[in-house]
Design a protein around this motif. Structure first.
Motif, PDB file in Angstrom:
ATOM      1  N   ASN A 105     -61.506  -5.457 -13.162  1.00  0.00           N
ATOM      2  CA  ASN A 105     -62.180  -4.494 -12.287  1.00  0.00           C
ATOM      3  C   ASN A 105     -61.908  -4.907 -10.844  1.00  0.00           C
ATOM      4  OD1 ASN A 105     -63.871  -2.916 -10.753  1.00  0.00           O
ATOM      5  ND2 ASN A 105     -65.586  -3.036 -12.168  1.00  0.00           N
ATOM      6  N   TYR A 106     -60.970  -4.214 -10.232  1.00  0.00           N
ATOM      7  CA  TYR A 106     -60.551  -4.559  -8.862  1.00  0.00           C
ATOM      8  C   TYR A 106     -61.715  -4.495  -7.883  1.00  0.00           C
ATOM      9  CZ  TYR A 106     -57.991  -3.991  -4.439  1.00  0.00           C
ATOM     10  OH  TYR A 106     -57.520  -4.111  -3.167  1.00  0.00           O
ATOM     11  N   GLN A 122     -61.608   2.681 -17.060  1.00  0.00           N
ATOM     12  CA  GLN A 122     -61.371   2.648 -15.619  1.00  0.00           C
ATOM     13  C   GLN A 122     -60.240   1.713 -15.209  1.00  0.00           C
ATOM     14  OE1 GLN A 122     -62.093   0.153 -13.245  1.00  0.00           O
ATOM     15  NE2 GLN A 122     -61.960   1.337 -11.345  1.00  0.00           N
ATOM     16  N   ALA A 151     -60.663   9.852  -5.352  1.00  0.00           N
ATOM     17  CA  ALA A 151     -59.424   9.397  -4.715  1.00  0.00           C
ATOM     18  C   ALA A 151     -58.727  10.528  -3.978  1.00  0.00           C
ATOM     19  CB  ALA A 151     -58.486   8.797  -5.762  1.00  0.00           C
ATOM     20  N   THR A 183     -60.526   7.625 -15.895  1.00  0.00           N
ATOM     21  CA  THR A 183     -61.516   6.909 -15.082  1.00  0.00           C
ATOM     22  C   THR A 183     -62.835   6.782 -15.832  1.00  0.00           C
ATOM     23  OG1 THR A 183     -60.536   7.594 -12.992  1.00  0.00           O
ATOM     24  CG2 THR A 183     -62.846   6.984 -12.932  1.00  0.00           C
ATOM     25  N   PHE A 193     -63.882   5.350  -9.385  1.00  0.00           N
ATOM     26  CA  PHE A 193     -62.587   5.396  -8.708  1.00  0.00           C
ATOM     27  C   PHE A 193     -61.483   4.919  -9.644  1.00  0.00           C
ATOM     28  CE2 PHE A 193     -59.498   4.628  -5.397  1.00  0.00           C
ATOM     29  CZ  PHE A 193     -59.821   5.586  -4.448  1.00  0.00           C
ATOM     30  N   PRO A 194     -60.293   5.619  -9.681  1.00  0.00           N
ATOM     31  CA  PRO A 194     -59.890   6.655  -8.749  1.00  0.00           C
ATOM     32  C   PRO A 194     -60.569   7.998  -8.963  1.00  0.00           C
ATOM     33  CG  PRO A 194     -58.138   6.207 -10.323  1.00  0.00           C
ATOM     34  CD  PRO A 194     -59.198   5.175 -10.561  1.00  0.00           C
ATOM     35  N   ASP A 239     -54.558   3.715  -1.183  1.00  0.00           N
ATOM     36  CA  ASP A 239     -54.236   5.112  -1.459  1.00  0.00           C
ATOM     37  C   ASP A 239     -53.483   5.736  -0.279  1.00  0.00           C
ATOM     38  OD1 ASP A 239     -56.068   5.682  -4.058  1.00  0.00           O
ATOM     39  OD2 ASP A 239     -57.080   4.333  -2.673  1.00  0.00           O
ATOM     40  N   ARG A 265     -51.748   7.152 -11.270  1.00  0.00           N
ATOM     41  CA  ARG A 265     -51.708   6.991  -9.812  1.00  0.00           C
ATOM     42  C   ARG A 265     -50.517   7.712  -9.181  1.00  0.00           C
ATOM     43  NH1 ARG A 265     -55.620   4.691  -6.517  1.00  0.00           N
ATOM     44  NH2 ARG A 265     -56.623   2.937  -7.511  1.00  0.00           N
ATOM     45  N   PHE A 314     -57.088   2.879 -12.975  1.00  0.00           N
ATOM     46  CA  PHE A 314     -56.911   2.285 -11.651  1.00  0.00           C
ATOM     47  C   PHE A 314     -55.527   1.677 -11.480  1.00  0.00           C
ATOM     48  CE2 PHE A 314     -57.381  -0.601  -8.150  1.00  0.00           C
ATOM     49  CZ  PHE A 314     -58.349  -0.037  -7.332  1.00  0.00           C
ATOM     50  N   ASP A 316     -67.877  -0.272 -14.924  1.00  0.00           N
ATOM     51  CA  ASP A 316     -66.772   0.053 -14.024  1.00  0.00           C
ATOM     52  C   ASP A 316     -67.070   1.309 -13.217  1.00  0.00           C
ATOM     53  OD1 ASP A 316     -65.340  -2.129 -14.995  1.00  0.00           O
ATOM     54  OD2 ASP A 316     -64.425  -0.945 -16.596  1.00  0.00           O
TER      55      ASP A 316
END
Length: 677
Positions: free
Chosen positions: A140-141, A206, A271, A202, A266-267, A54, A216, A210, A511
């Protein structure tokens, strides 16, 4: 061409000259990349290091918007071809070199069964859309245990897409709005809309929130707002306040690195904390105050890391991930090893920066030529990368994933023996393992994440006494065994299962956000059961599901939630013990160990590490419910293996194949005899 006079704001025009080099921004790059690298290395006190991305977004938005606005103020237009050519020379050489090296490393060290995933990631990266791939796949990062070798390219995909559309939007706004102030207001509105979209998504999807640019873009837009403000008034923040606001910004930027976790939604709105913090540091740094964070950010070490930050970001992920793939996800690399690998990334990043990044930016035959040469070179490089990835996949798929011998048919019994090789008559074959699921996945009776409706899902004669299977996908995996048992013993079987939705009475997290569809569905199922009064309700759930607000005592919260469900159901109940967890997908491991399946097994003690197994047994006994445990038919006395006879036991790390589950019907006959009475 637009006159610059027409674009004066209330207090004067945009300034045309670019500011001097900002060492504080170089230092911010160092903070961002170190946060990400150490987070991925698993440093335990930095669970929110992912916010470094970010920080990068804000920096990129600020620098690109500054460049574009200065060009518009000078020429009244954006030179699109030149802009895209410069971006291509700046970003793509290092990106594609790492892409090619990663594909070649995968051919050498990655199990063949993962090469299809490598191909998808490489192609998406070469086409500048890796973030879209991961959004569609539902990655899912923050929690993925088997991530793509190209997963870190998601942020690069967002920036590349932003660079594609942002110059066009600014140029159109500059031409049509004819006022700097109106253009600024339009930017603020776009930022607000993007932030709102990310906030809503989100809590609904999610991965899409993301990974996608629309949700973003506001982060890069915040950098754009900072660019507008500083071009209008370079000393926007008075020197007397720059120190306070700058260090407050540092706290907002760095604090989440230590305070956010994988459970943070998140985000979403969270964020905004590192994003606003980064913008404050940038604004404060322009004041040149000696009390601002600039002094610290300008230290030699910070400048060096900032200079190689892009290359360091590119190389760190494959350098950390390939050794973990070789070791197996069931055997996490120790912290000293991941930190050592992170250290190795620094000289590698310098080499990439020195001989690829700088060369790409300055090579005469591209810089001195018309922009189309750079753009055509970028197109050719993309095509070559796609071709390389396709060739790697074809080569991998040509390799047989079995030993040249057969195995006898499986005969399931307590304390089984395991086949030491991958037989050529394996059922299912390794490449088909992930799709060997119960029929309920195809006929709509195992519900997806968003479905909540209770459809008729009774198998057998509805007039027969009924057994109900209730829970998440770990309940669904028992369906083949229980259907065989029900048919043979005069019962019908009703399936009530839903992905990631445990049958315990607690709000699940999916998530990082409350899984409200699960709560709605579970309540409807319990009401339905009390109306129907079946002969038996069998509950089974994945013991690693996350419960909302259960950080302090997850096991106790799980047990209490199970107790509430058992008490709410009026029919007789029993709990099926969760399956042993092998920690990684056996078929992937087996594809690299065709003659040594023991390399993919796990000790029984480690496989039985579910945090809920003991509490479930305890609660079932206290509530008078039955307890059914198939573990002795899945694992031996000391080890949980992967193949019994000619049958693959697991389709992934913790779900049984439907083929093996069906073989457990005789075991179900023995284990359920006492429960049903």
């Amino acid at each position: 061409m637009e006159s610059r006079k027409s674009l004066r704001g209330a207090r004067g025009p945009l300034r045309e000259k670019s500011s001097d080099f900002r060492p504080d921004i170089q230092g911010l790059r160092a903070v961002a990349v170190l946060a990400v690298v150490l987070y991925h290395a698993g440093l335990p006190f930095m669970p929110g290091g992912y916010v470094g991305v970010d920080v990068f977004f804000v920096i990129s938005g600020f620098l690109i918007t500054t460049h574009l606005l200065q060009g518009l103020a000078k020429d009244g237009r954006v030179r699109f071809a030149s802009f895209y050519a410069r971006r291509a020379r700046r970003i793509l050489p290092a990106s594609f070199v790492v892409l090619v090296a990663t594909v070649l490393a995968a051919l050498i060290w990655v199990p063949p069964l993962l090469m299809n995933e490598v191909w998808r990631g490489a192609v998406a990266t070469a086409l500048y859309v890796p973030n879209m791939l991961f959004a569609v796949e539902g990655t899912n990062y923050l929690a993925e245990t088997t991530p793509s070798l190209f997963q870190h390219y998601w942020s690069l995909g967002i920036e590349e897409q932003f660079y594609l559309v942002w110059p066009l939007l600014l140029a159109l706004g500059w031409r049509w709005l004819r006022s700097r102030r109106v253009l600024f207001v339009a930017l603020v509105i776009l930022v607000a809309l993007s932030f709102a979209a990310g906030l809503v998504l989100t809590f609904r999807n999610q991965p899409w929130a993301f990974f996608l640019l629309p949700t973003r873009a506001w982060e890069l837009g915040i950098g754009g707002i900072a660019a507008f403000l500083l071009l209008r008034r370079p000393r926007l923040i008075p020197a007397s306040l720059a120190g306070v606001l700058g260090w407050f910004g540092v706290a907002l930027m760095v604090g989440p690195v230590f305070l956010f976790t994988s459970q943070t939604a998140f985000p979403g709105y969270w964020a905004a904390v590192p994003v606003v913090g980064t913008a404050l540091v940038i604004l404060a740094g322009a004041s040149r105050s000696r009390f601002a964070p600039t002094t610290v950010l300008s230290l030699g070490g910070m400048q060096f890391i900032g200079k190689i930050s892009y290359s360091l970001y590119l190389v760190h992920w494959p350098v950390l991930l390939v050794p973990q793939i070789v070791a197996g996800y069931a055997n996490p690399l120790p912290l000293w090893a991941t930190l050592a690998l992170s250290g190795v990334c620094i000289p590698l990043a310098w080499l990439l920066f020195r001989y690829v990044e700088e060369t790409g930016r300055s090579t005469t035959w591209l810089v001195k030529a018309r922009p189309r040469r750079s753009l055509l070179a970028a197109l050719a490089a993309s095509v070559l990368c796609v071709a390389l990835a396709a060739g790697a996949l074809l080569y991998s798929n040509s390799r047989p994933l079995y030993a040249d011998r057969s195995a006898d048919a499986a005969s399931v019994s307590p304390e089984p023996e395991f086949t030491p090789f991958v037989p050529d008559n394996l059922v299912p074959a390794l490449r088909a393992a992930s799709g060997d699921q119960p029929d309920t996945y195809d006929d709509g009776c195992h519900l997806s994440f968003t479905d909540t409706e209770l459809e008729p899902c009774v198998y057998g004669d509805p007039a027969d006494p009924r057994i109900v299977l209730f829970g998440d996908s770990h309940a669904a995996q028992w369906f083949p065994a229980l259907e065989e048992f029900a048919v043979a013993n005069g019962y019908s079987l009703e399936n009530r299962t839903k992905s990631s939705c445990a049958s315990i009475s607690a709000t699940m997290l999916r998530d990082g956000v409350p899984y409200t569809e699960c709560d709605e569905w579970r309540s409807a199922v319990i009401a339905h059961l009390n109306d129907e009064q079946p002969a038996l309700v069998l509950l089974s759930n994945f013991g690693y599901n996350e419960i909302s607000h259960a950080e302090d005592d997850e096991s106790g919260a799980w047990g209490e939630a199970l107790r509430r469900t058992l008490e709410a159901i009026e029919a007789p109940t029993a709990v099926i013990a969760d399956t042993p967890n092998l920690g990684e997908t056996p078929s992937v491991c087996l594809s690299a160990h065709l003659d040594d399946t023991a390399a993919c097994a796990l000790s029984r003690d480690r496989a039985m590490g579910s945090p809920t197994r003991a509490i479930e047994k305890e609660v079932a006994a206290a509530d008078g419910a039955g307890y059914v445990d198939f573990t002795d038919y899945i694992c031996g006395a000391d080890v949980c293996g992967t193949i019994q006879g000619d049958t693959l036991v697991y389709r992934d790390a913790h779900h049984l194949t439907a083929s093996f589950s069906k073989l457990l019907a005789p075991a179900a006959d023995r284990l359920l005899a006492d429960v049903i009475g």
